[in-house]
Motif scaffolding. Structure first.
Motif, mmCIF file in Angstrom:
data_model
loop_
_atom_site.group_PDB
_atom_site.id
_atom_site.type_symbol
_atom_site.label_atom_id
_atom_site.label_comp_id
_atom_site.label_asym_id
_atom_site.label_seq_id
_atom_site.Cartn_x
_atom_site.Cartn_y
_atom_site.Cartn_z
ATOM 1 N N PHE A 196 0.810 -1.216 0.000
ATOM 2 C CA PHE A 196 0.000 0.000 0.000
ATOM 3 C C PHE A 196 0.847 1.271 0.000
ATOM 4 C CE2 PHE A 196 -2.452 -3.243 2.382
ATOM 5 C CZ PHE A 196 -3.505 -3.383 1.484
ATOM 6 N N HIS A 197 0.286 2.304 -0.617
ATOM 7 C CA HIS A 197 0.923 3.621 -0.601
ATOM 8 C C HIS A 197 0.402 4.404 0.608
ATOM 9 C CE1 HIS A 197 2.947 3.695 -4.613
ATOM 10 N NE2 HIS A 197 2.125 2.658 -4.784
ATOM 11 N N GLY A 198 0.557 3.800 1.767
ATOM 12 C CA GLY A 198 0.134 4.444 3.001
ATOM 13 C C GLY A 198 -1.328 4.245 3.313
ATOM 14 N N TRP A 199 -1.776 4.947 4.369
ATOM 15 C CA TRP A 199 -3.158 4.841 4.830
ATOM 16 C C TRP A 199 -4.099 5.693 3.992
ATOM 17 C CZ3 TRP A 199 -6.692 2.574 7.928
ATOM 18 C CH2 TRP A 199 -7.881 3.281 8.182
ATOM 19 N N GLN A 200 -3.762 6.966 3.794
ATOM 20 C CA GLN A 200 -4.720 7.934 3.271
ATOM 21 C C GLN A 200 -5.002 7.759 1.785
ATOM 22 O OE1 GLN A 200 -3.877 11.897 4.486
ATOM 23 N NE2 GLN A 200 -5.614 12.785 3.423
ATOM 24 N N ASN B 77 -4.764 7.367 -8.036
ATOM 25 C CA ASN B 77 -3.810 6.521 -8.776
ATOM 26 C C ASN B 77 -2.814 5.786 -7.892
ATOM 27 O OD1 ASN B 77 -4.952 7.534 -11.242
ATOM 28 N ND2 ASN B 77 -3.689 9.366 -10.997
ATOM 29 N N ALA B 78 -3.224 5.437 -6.667
ATOM 30 C CA ALA B 78 -2.351 4.660 -5.783
ATOM 31 C C ALA B 78 -3.217 3.866 -4.810
ATOM 32 C CB ALA B 78 -1.392 5.570 -5.024
ATOM 33 N N LEU B 79 -2.863 2.613 -4.590
ATOM 34 C CA LEU B 79 -3.629 1.755 -3.686
ATOM 35 C C LEU B 79 -3.291 2.084 -2.234
ATOM 36 C CD1 LEU B 79 -5.552 -0.729 -3.491
ATOM 37 C CD2 LEU B 79 -3.482 -2.144 -3.343
ATOM 38 N N THR B 80 -4.327 2.352 -1.427
ATOM 39 C CA THR B 80 -4.120 2.689 -0.015
ATOM 40 C C THR B 80 -5.027 1.830 0.866
ATOM 41 O OG1 THR B 80 -5.830 4.412 0.072
ATOM 42 C CG2 THR B 80 -3.618 5.076 -0.656
ATOM 43 N N VAL B 81 -4.689 1.804 2.159
ATOM 44 C CA VAL B 81 -5.484 1.029 3.115
ATOM 45 C C VAL B 81 -6.883 1.621 3.239
ATOM 46 C CG1 VAL B 81 -5.640 0.208 5.498
ATOM 47 C CG2 VAL B 81 -3.400 0.366 4.391
ATOM 48 N N GLN B 82 -6.977 2.942 3.330
ATOM 49 C CA GLN B 82 -8.274 3.595 3.464
ATOM 50 C C GLN B 82 -9.190 3.266 2.276
ATOM 51 O OE1 GLN B 82 -8.152 7.881 3.569
ATOM 52 N NE2 GLN B 82 -10.269 8.073 4.218
ATOM 53 N N GLU B 83 -8.635 3.297 1.088
ATOM 54 C CA GLU B 83 -9.423 2.986 -0.107
ATOM 55 C C GLU B 83 -9.970 1.565 -0.055
ATOM 56 O OE1 GLU B 83 -8.671 2.138 -4.850
ATOM 57 O OE2 GLU B 83 -7.156 3.243 -3.715
ATOM 58 N N THR C 63 -0.420 6.467 8.100
ATOM 59 C CA THR C 63 0.864 5.784 8.044
ATOM 60 C C THR C 63 1.387 5.927 6.621
ATOM 61 O OG1 THR C 63 -0.271 3.670 7.635
ATOM 62 C CG2 THR C 63 0.440 4.108 9.904
ATOM 63 N N ASP C 64 2.702 6.018 6.482
ATOM 64 C CA ASP C 64 3.312 6.239 5.176
ATOM 65 C C ASP C 64 3.409 4.947 4.372
ATOM 66 O OD1 ASP C 64 3.618 8.953 5.602
ATOM 67 O OD2 ASP C 64 5.645 8.753 6.413
#
Length: 252
Positions: A18-22, A26-32, A54-55
């Protein structure tokens, strides 16, 4: 007519993919991923608010977020279903109803992180620890930590161009723990700046390896200049590990 209820979710995740939490474009994140899973389960668009960011590549053995829903939630059905929808790197551990004005970010009293360093190659910890072939002097690093506990302004450890009103943090505790071929740094504070823990670990490692003295830590902090501190430790060794809230916010 049902009244909106607020729920806290406790979860963990392996941050490697993941590209961090937020959430970002165009980037997979935990929040998404989490919002997508919740929206699928409830068949309605759900937004969440996390306790903090988180980063990229940073993990969480405990993260907390909140969301609102109009109905009572069957906890057993929800936990089984939502964990089936989520990717294997994210797991929900608990859901609790809280007061309507409870806030995952603003109501947190304490946050804790740990950082893992290993001294021999381990295929099981490849994505979960910083591999160092040099053993630092732990006593010198613990000596340097004393400066962290008496200072409040940590601009020297913050990423530049970050959107904060101030750089003050109250660090409640910090220490190194040695276990065989593993060294773990533990730190607890009321809040953390972006990149702060990794910058602290990187600076402490430079002290432990003799590149700086323990006395340099106070000078670095007072300089309020990121370039005076050490390089940031790699993201993969960092874990958000605990968030503490006042018990009075919980309804169950």
């Amino acid at each position: 007519m049902n009244q909106t209820k607020r729920y806290f979710l406790e979860l963990s995740y392996k941050g490697t993919p993941f590209h961090g939490w937020q959430k970002q474009n165009n980037a997979l994140t935990v929040q998404e991923c989490l919002e997508s899973a919740l929206s699928t389960y409830f068949r309605s668009e759900i937004s969440i608010m996390g306790s903090g960011r988180t980063d990229t590549g940073v993990h969480a053995s405990m993260q907390v977020c909140h969301f609102d829903w109009e109905q009572e939630i069957d906890q057993f059905r929800f936990m089984k279903a939502i964990n089936g929808i989520l990717p294997k790197e994210i797991a929900i551990h608990k859901i609790r109803e809280v007061k309507k004005d409870a806030h995952a970010r603003f109501d947190a009293d304490e946050r804790s992180y740990f950082y893992r360093i290993i001294f021999r190659k381990d295929p099981f910890l490849e994505d979960l620890a910083w591999l160092s072939y040099f053993q630092p002097d732990v006593s010198k690093m613990n000596q340097a930590i004393e400066a962290l506990l008496v200072q409040e302004d940590f601009e020297c450890f913050s990423k530049v161009n970050t959107e904060v009103n101030h750089f003050r943090c109250n660090i409640f505790s910090a220490h190194w723990e040695q276990n065989d071929n593993e060294l773990v740094f533990h730190i607890t504070a009321n809040r953390f700046l972006r990149g702060m823990v990794r910058a602290i670990v990187g600076t402490l490692m430079e002290i432990g390896l003799g590149k700086r003295s323990p006395e340099d830590m106070e000078k670095i902090i007072l300089a309020k200049d990121r370039t005076k501190a050490g390089k940031s430790a790699p993201a993969k060794g960092l874990f958000l590990s605990r968030i503490k809230y006042p018990e009075l916010i919980y309804l169950d």
